[in-house]
Design a protein around this motif. Structure first.
Motif, PDB file in Angstrom:
ATOM      1  N   GLY A  12       6.495  -0.722  -6.601  1.00  0.00           N
ATOM      2  CA  GLY A  12       6.251   0.388  -5.626  1.00  0.00           C
ATOM      3  C   GLY A  12       6.910   0.052  -4.209  1.00  0.00           C
ATOM      4  N   LEU A  15       5.676   1.146   1.794  1.00  0.00           N
ATOM      5  CA  LEU A  15       5.816   0.510   3.160  1.00  0.00           C
ATOM      6  C   LEU A  15       5.853  -1.099   2.932  1.00  0.00           C
ATOM      7  CD1 LEU A  15       3.726   2.216   5.974  1.00  0.00           C
ATOM      8  CD2 LEU A  15       6.129   2.154   5.833  1.00  0.00           C
ATOM      9  N   ALA A  16       4.866  -1.661   2.164  1.00  0.00           N
ATOM     10  CA  ALA A  16       4.758  -2.691   1.717  1.00  0.00           C
ATOM     11  C   ALA A  16       5.906  -3.184   0.858  1.00  0.00           C
ATOM     12  CB  ALA A  16       3.610  -3.159   0.954  1.00  0.00           C
ATOM     13  N   ASP A  35       9.851   2.111  -8.900  1.00  0.00           N
ATOM     14  CA  ASP A  35       8.720   2.958  -8.426  1.00  0.00           C
ATOM     15  C   ASP A  35       8.754   3.980  -9.203  1.00  0.00           C
ATOM     16  OD1 ASP A  35       7.246   3.549  -5.184  1.00  0.00           O
ATOM     17  OD2 ASP A  35       7.072   5.083  -6.976  1.00  0.00           O
ATOM     18  N   GLU A  36       7.735   4.816  -9.738  1.00  0.00           N
ATOM     19  CA  GLU A  36       7.717   5.830 -10.581  1.00  0.00           C
ATOM     20  C   GLU A  36       8.040   7.187  -9.759  1.00  0.00           C
ATOM     21  OE1 GLU A  36       4.097   7.390 -12.365  1.00  0.00           O
ATOM     22  OE2 GLU A  36       2.901   6.278 -10.874  1.00  0.00           O
ATOM     23  N   GLN A  43       3.677   6.708  -0.277  1.00  0.00           N
ATOM     24  CA  GLN A  43       2.967   7.873   0.213  1.00  0.00           C
ATOM     25  C   GLN A  43       3.223   8.272   1.707  1.00  0.00           C
ATOM     26  OE1 GLN A  43       1.405   9.550  -1.722  1.00  0.00           O
ATOM     27  NE2 GLN A  43       1.120   8.052  -3.361  1.00  0.00           N
ATOM     28  N   LEU A  44       3.379   7.275   2.460  1.00  0.00           N
ATOM     29  CA  LEU A  44       3.466   7.941   3.957  1.00  0.00           C
ATOM     30  C   LEU A  44       4.899   8.349   4.373  1.00  0.00           C
ATOM     31  CD1 LEU A  44       1.817   7.698   6.464  1.00  0.00           C
ATOM     32  CD2 LEU A  44       3.031   5.529   6.989  1.00  0.00           C
ATOM     33  N   VAL A  87       5.787   1.387 -14.427  1.00  0.00           N
ATOM     34  CA  VAL A  87       5.420   0.080 -14.745  1.00  0.00           C
ATOM     35  C   VAL A  87       4.531   0.492 -15.808  1.00  0.00           C
ATOM     36  CG1 VAL A  87       4.858  -2.111 -14.607  1.00  0.00           C
ATOM     37  CG2 VAL A  87       6.604  -1.302 -13.093  1.00  0.00           C
ATOM     38  N   GLY A 118       0.005   0.298  -3.651  1.00  0.00           N
ATOM     39  CA  GLY A 118      -0.601   1.302  -2.833  1.00  0.00           C
ATOM     40  C   GLY A 118      -2.133   1.968  -3.183  1.00  0.00           C
ATOM     41  N   PHE A 163      -7.535  11.004   7.262  1.00  0.00           N
ATOM     42  CA  PHE A 163      -6.552  11.645   6.798  1.00  0.00           C
ATOM     43  C   PHE A 163      -6.555  13.309   6.724  1.00  0.00           C
ATOM     44  CE2 PHE A 163      -4.048  13.043   2.614  1.00  0.00           C
ATOM     45  CZ  PHE A 163      -3.116  12.906   3.083  1.00  0.00           C
ATOM     46  N   LYS A 203      -2.023   4.246  16.578  1.00  0.00           N
ATOM     47  CA  LYS A 203      -2.731   5.181  15.455  1.00  0.00           C
ATOM     48  C   LYS A 203      -3.716   6.132  16.049  1.00  0.00           C
ATOM     49  CE  LYS A 203      -1.456   5.190  11.870  1.00  0.00           C
ATOM     50  NZ  LYS A 203      -1.428   5.986  10.707  1.00  0.00           N
ATOM     51  N   GLU A 312      -1.981  -1.406   0.446  1.00  0.00           N
ATOM     52  CA  GLU A 312      -3.095  -1.005   0.379  1.00  0.00           C
ATOM     53  C   GLU A 312      -4.048  -1.609  -0.941  1.00  0.00           C
ATOM     54  OE1 GLU A 312      -3.867   0.657   2.930  1.00  0.00           O
ATOM     55  OE2 GLU A 312      -3.648   2.838   2.559  1.00  0.00           O
ATOM     56  N   GLY A 319      -0.777   2.142   7.322  1.00  0.00           N
ATOM     57  CA  GLY A 319       0.679   1.858   7.277  1.00  0.00           C
ATOM     58  C   GLY A 319       0.787   0.503   8.088  1.00  0.00           C
ATOM     59  N   SER A 322       0.095  -2.357   5.790  1.00  0.00           N
ATOM     60  CA  SER A 322       1.112  -2.351   4.595  1.00  0.00           C
ATOM     61  C   SER A 322       2.508  -3.168   5.026  1.00  0.00           C
ATOM     62  CB  SER A 322       1.351  -1.243   3.965  1.00  0.00           C
ATOM     63  OG  SER A 322       0.345  -0.900   3.120  1.00  0.00           O
TER      64      SER A 322
HETATM   65  C1  LIG Z   1      -1.693  11.118  -0.563  1.00  0.00           C
HETATM   66  C2  LIG Z   1      -1.670   9.970   0.575  1.00  0.00           C
HETATM   67  C3  LIG Z   1      -1.424  10.248   1.985  1.00  0.00           C
HETATM   68  C4  LIG Z   1      -1.283   9.197   2.743  1.00  0.00           C
HETATM   69  N1  LIG Z   1      -1.029   9.766   4.120  1.00  0.00           N
HETATM   70  C5  LIG Z   1      -1.131   8.750   5.051  1.00  0.00           C
HETATM   71  C6  LIG Z   1      -1.119   9.230   6.309  1.00  0.00           C
HETATM   72  O1  LIG Z   1      -0.502  10.417   6.956  1.00  0.00           O
HETATM   73  N2  LIG Z   1      -0.810   8.397   7.508  1.00  0.00           N
HETATM   74  C7  LIG Z   1      -1.290   6.760   7.091  1.00  0.00           C
HETATM   75  O2  LIG Z   1      -1.422   5.827   8.108  1.00  0.00           O
HETATM   76  N3  LIG Z   1      -1.482   6.666   5.811  1.00  0.00           N
HETATM   77  C8  LIG Z   1      -1.457   7.559   4.629  1.00  0.00           C
HETATM   78  N4  LIG Z   1      -1.845   7.166   3.433  1.00  0.00           N
HETATM   79  C9  LIG Z   1      -2.225   5.631   3.438  1.00  0.00           C
HETATM   80  C10 LIG Z   1      -1.038   4.977   2.852  1.00  0.00           C
HETATM   81  O3  LIG Z   1      -1.258   4.678   1.484  1.00  0.00           O
HETATM   82  C11 LIG Z   1      -0.543   3.958   3.797  1.00  0.00           C
HETATM   83  O4  LIG Z   1      -0.356   4.044   5.045  1.00  0.00           O
HETATM   84  C12 LIG Z   1       0.714   3.283   3.458  1.00  0.00           C
HETATM   85  O5  LIG Z   1       1.805   4.250   3.393  1.00  0.00           O
HETATM   86  C13 LIG Z   1       0.781   2.216   2.192  1.00  0.00           C
HETATM   87  O6  LIG Z   1       1.734   1.682   1.986  1.00  0.00           O
HETATM   88  P1  LIG Z   1       1.772   0.810   0.588  1.00  0.00           P
HETATM   89  O7  LIG Z   1       3.148   0.338   0.436  1.00  0.00           O
HETATM   90  O8  LIG Z   1       0.625  -0.159   0.445  1.00  0.00           O
HETATM   91  O9  LIG Z   1       1.467   1.884  -0.629  1.00  0.00           O
HETATM   92  P2  LIG Z   1       2.052   3.343  -0.970  1.00  0.00           P
HETATM   93  O10 LIG Z   1       2.941   3.800   0.196  1.00  0.00           O
HETATM   94  O11 LIG Z   1       1.009   4.116  -1.609  1.00  0.00           O
HETATM   95  O12 LIG Z   1       2.964   3.094  -2.144  1.00  0.00           O
HETATM   96  C14 LIG Z   1       2.748   2.563  -3.513  1.00  0.00           C
HETATM   97  C15 LIG Z   1       3.986   2.925  -4.451  1.00  0.00           C
HETATM   98  O13 LIG Z   1       3.657   2.282  -5.573  1.00  0.00           O
HETATM   99  C16 LIG Z   1       4.186   3.150  -6.781  1.00  0.00           C
HETATM  100  N5  LIG Z   1       3.354   2.772  -7.782  1.00  0.00           N
HETATM  101  C17 LIG Z   1       1.968   2.624  -8.195  1.00  0.00           C
HETATM  102  N6  LIG Z   1       1.949   2.227  -9.629  1.00  0.00           N
HETATM  103  C18 LIG Z   1       3.196   2.145 -10.147  1.00  0.00           C
HETATM  104  C19 LIG Z   1       3.431   1.844 -11.475  1.00  0.00           C
HETATM  105  N7  LIG Z   1       2.594   1.254 -12.433  1.00  0.00           N
HETATM  106  N8  LIG Z   1       4.850   1.986 -11.778  1.00  0.00           N
HETATM  107  C20 LIG Z   1       5.791   2.157 -10.841  1.00  0.00           C
HETATM  108  N9  LIG Z   1       5.310   2.685  -9.311  1.00  0.00           N
HETATM  109  C21 LIG Z   1       4.155   2.436  -9.187  1.00  0.00           C
HETATM  110  C22 LIG Z   1       3.765   4.642  -6.188  1.00  0.00           C
HETATM  111  O14 LIG Z   1       4.508   5.520  -6.746  1.00  0.00           O
HETATM  112  C23 LIG Z   1       4.004   4.460  -4.436  1.00  0.00           C
HETATM  113  O15 LIG Z   1       5.240   5.091  -4.188  1.00  0.00           O
HETATM  114  C24 LIG Z   1      -1.749   7.783   2.640  1.00  0.00           C
HETATM  115  C25 LIG Z   1      -2.233   7.797   1.227  1.00  0.00           C
HETATM  116  C26 LIG Z   1      -2.070   8.610   0.269  1.00  0.00           C
HETATM  117  C27 LIG Z   1      -2.642   8.308  -1.052  1.00  0.00           C
END
Ligand SMILES: Cc1cc2nc3c(=O)[nH]c(=O)nc-3n(C[C@H](O)[C@H](O)[C@H](O)COP(=O)(O)OP(=O)(O)OC[C@H]3O[C@@H](n4cnc5c(N)ncnc54)[C@H](O)[C@@H]3O)c2cc1C
Lengths: 468, 104
Positions: A12, A15-16, A35-36, A43-44, A87, A118, A163, A203, A312, A319, A322
């Motif tokens: 993934g 952000l994290a 990442d896929e 997402q962000l 994955v 995420g 959202f 925020k 997440e 965000g 994360s």
């Molecule tokens: C549609 C959507 C819109 C959002 N918009 C906002 C916003 O505007 N503002 C806000 O504060 N927060 C938003 N969020 C919440 C957002 O998830 C968090 O703010 C932050 O981006 C999370 O970061 P993260 O790194 O935890 O996860 P994510 O940003 O969700 O990243 C996780 C990544 O893991 C990858 N992944 C998952 N499973 C697999 C696998 N099996 N194989 C390979 N890759 C994989 C995904 O493709 C993804 O890129 C949104 C969430 C979603 C679902």
């Protein structure tokens, strides 16, 4: 993907994942970031690809700016970054099964794994929600932000959660006609604001910017209002809404009809924990974290030694959490790997752990505020589809539960729900909520489904390419 | 053809300095797309709302989650069935087939 071993594998690159990657690479670790998705950023940080041009309608906010800086700082010669790499599973000894963009399957053995997978969107089904023209709010955002395309020129946004306002803002900026925003949560609620929320000022200012844009654009904002039906002949033509009372029950006789070609719907987020569950990591239900999450210790290590998780997956909180957890996990991993870890590191870690508590408090406030009431599930009509893939209806679930199939595992066997293409990614969280609503049991007492590999559907050709 | 073109211009957001358009075929019909767009975005801009039929009842389905989770936007791309159109970028001369039973 010719590498077969790696020190730290990060799954993934939201952000994290990118924050952790930066920290680990800076400390000299050997890192692979998968990442896929087509583009880095999760997402962000979705953005118009350079090849498509520049889209000036968006001002990256404070959190996104931090994120883009981290992407720019990734020293790509010291790290393997792969997009469009899914994955499929994690096996004992941290053997990870990966399908690349070229549909080749291979394994990588990792000394440490960071699951930064995420979240996805969560939904409350209503009659007709499978009709073309009903899209998730995230889908509308992704089409605008990554491809510069609006699914329709006019739309209604409905569901619940913060959202929705950011999607509303982006639609207006993109020139769409927004007919209404329908929010099922009451405007005033009884959850007390706590002082910790003040730590989230950026925020909150962002939120007020979205809201003022809506108000100045004259978009009707309806609170305590639920979508009860999507109507149309083959494609969406009308959205029907109804007011809900304080308990979340529909008040009948006061339906409202909105003519529109597009409905964007969403009810907040649900953590992507299936990969962790498949690996064997323990998960837990916590309403204040937004539902089912991966269990960790204070250092973000899961119940399986050497497998960490951040973002997440440990709880829905936006965000900043994360970013914070990405660094916590990286520091914990460095310490476990026996890398130099001095007082400066200890101090930094302690500070991050304090920040994390504030982020969790922020998340708790909104997760409880926008929690879908049990009554909302009990109001779903029998003919409404719950599992979109296997076409299992609410009536099927009611009958099965009445016949004693009232646990996630027995219900799945009875109905084949969560066994279609999406493998329960959409209906899974809904079915847990429905079970809790129908039986009156808390999800904390339920045993989660066992997730088996592959966690995503994979073609026979891909598997055939896999040879040891 | 002209009317289609107008419709697609209409759904593409103005103010993006797009590169020159490319062509993809959808069930044999030529449509314009722009490099960097996903297949789903190009189909959406061209006015396609229905992409597949559901598994059991054969009901019309269109894109839903837009981020690779729901598998509702499955199409055949260059002969490979069951591709998530939201997870693939367009390429010149790409051949898309909609409503194949395989994608249900
Ligand atoms: C549609 C959507 C819109 C959002 N918009 C906002 C916003 O505007 N503002 C806000 O504060 N927060 C938003 N969020 C919440 C957002 O998830 C968090 O703010 C932050 O981006 C999370 O970061 P993260 O790194 O935890 O996860 P994510 O940003 O969700 O990243 C996780 C990544 O893991 C990858 N992944 C998952 N499973 C697999 C696998 N099996 N194989 C390979 N890759 C994989 C995904 O493709 C993804 O890129 C949104 C969430 C979603 C679902």
């Amino acid at each position: 993907m010719n590498r077969t071993t790696v020190e730290v594998l990060i799954i993934g690159n939201g952000l994290a994942g990118i924050v952790a990657a930066n920290r680990l690479v800076a400390a000299g670790a050997d890192v692979m970031l998968l990442d896929e998705n087509i583009h880095i950023g999760g997402q962000l940080l979705r953005q118009i690809p350079e090849r498509l041009g520049s889209l000036r309608v968006y001002h990256p906010d404070y959190v996104k700016k931090i994120g883009f800086e981290f992407i720019a700082a990734l020293r790509t010669e010291k790290i393997v970054v792969r997009n469009r790499a899914r994955v499929l599973g994690i096996y004992p000894g941290r053997e990870v099964l990966i399908e690349t963009a070229e549909k080749k399957v291979s394994t990588v053995k990792a000394e440490r794994i960071l699951l930064a997978t995420g979240a996805r969107e969560r939904f409350l089904p209503f009659r007709g929600w499978t009709m073309p023209g009903v899209l998730s709010s995230g889908a509308v955002q992704v089409l605008i932000k990554s491809s510069g395309v609006l699914p329709a020129r006019d739309l209604v946004i409905g569901g619940s959660g913060l959202f929705l306002y950011s999607v509303a803002y982006e639609c207006l900026k993109a020139g769409a006609k927004l007919r209404a925003v329908l929010e099922q949560t009451p405007l005033w609620n009884k959850i007390p604001l706590t002082w910790q929320l003040l730590h989230q000022l950026p925020k909150l200012t962002e939120g007020s910017r979205f809201l003022s844009k809506l108000i100045f654009s004259g978009v009707p904002l309806r609170y305590s209002t639920r979508i009860i039906e999507a109507r149309g002949n083959g494609a969406l033509a009308q959205v029907v809404s109804a007011p809900v009372d304080g308990k979340g029950n529909i008040v009948s006789g006061r339906e409202k009809i909105y003519p529109t070609q597009l409905l964007a719907t969403g009810f907040g987020f649900s953590a992507n924990i299936e990969l962790a569950q498949m690996a064997g990591c323990l998960s837990a239900y916590a309403a204040e974290r937004g539902g089912w999450v991966v269990k960790t210790d204070a250092n973000l290590e899961t119940s399986l030694p050497g497998i960490f998780t951040a973002g997440e997956t440990t709880g829905i909180a936006g965000g900043l959490k994360s970013i914070c957890e990405g660094e916590i996990a990286a520091l914990s991993i460095l310490r476990q790997m026996g890398r130099p870890f001095g007082p400066a590191h200890e101090k930094r870690l302690a500070k991050l752990l304090r920040q994390r508590r504030h982020h969790l408090q922020f998340g708790k406030y909104f997760n409880l505020l926008y929690r879908i009431p049990a009554a909302a599930y009990l109001d779903i009509p029998d003919e409404t589809l719950i599992c979109r893939c296997e076409e299992v209806t609410m009536g099927d679930i009611r009958r099965a539960v009445a016949n004693g199939y009232d646990t996630p595992a027995t219900l799945k066997i009875a109905l084949r729900s969560a066994m279609g293409d999406c493998q329960g990614r959409i209906c899974g969280p809904i079915i847990y909520d429905i079970l809790a609503a129908l039986t009156g049991r808390s999800q904390a007492e339920m045993t989660p489904l066992v997730v088996r590999p592959p966690v995503k559907p994979v073609s026979i050709e891909s598997l055939a390419s896999y040879s040891e | 053809m002209n009317r289609e073109k107008n419709r697609s211009d209409n759904l593409r957001i103005a103010g993006i300095g797009r590169c020159a358009g490319i062509h993809i075929r959808v069930n044999g019909r030529m449509i314009t797309a722009f490099p960097g767009e996903t297949v789903l975005a190009a189909l959406t801009a061209a006015g396609y709302k229905v992409l597949k039929k559901s598994n059991v009842r054969g009901e019309a389905r269109g894109p839903f989650c837009g981020m690779g989770v729901c598998y509702e936007c499955l199409v055949t791309i260059d002969g490979t069935p069951k591709q998530r159109s939201c997870m693939v970028e367009v390429a010149d001369n790409m051949e898309i087939i909609l409503y194949e039973p395989d994608n249900g």
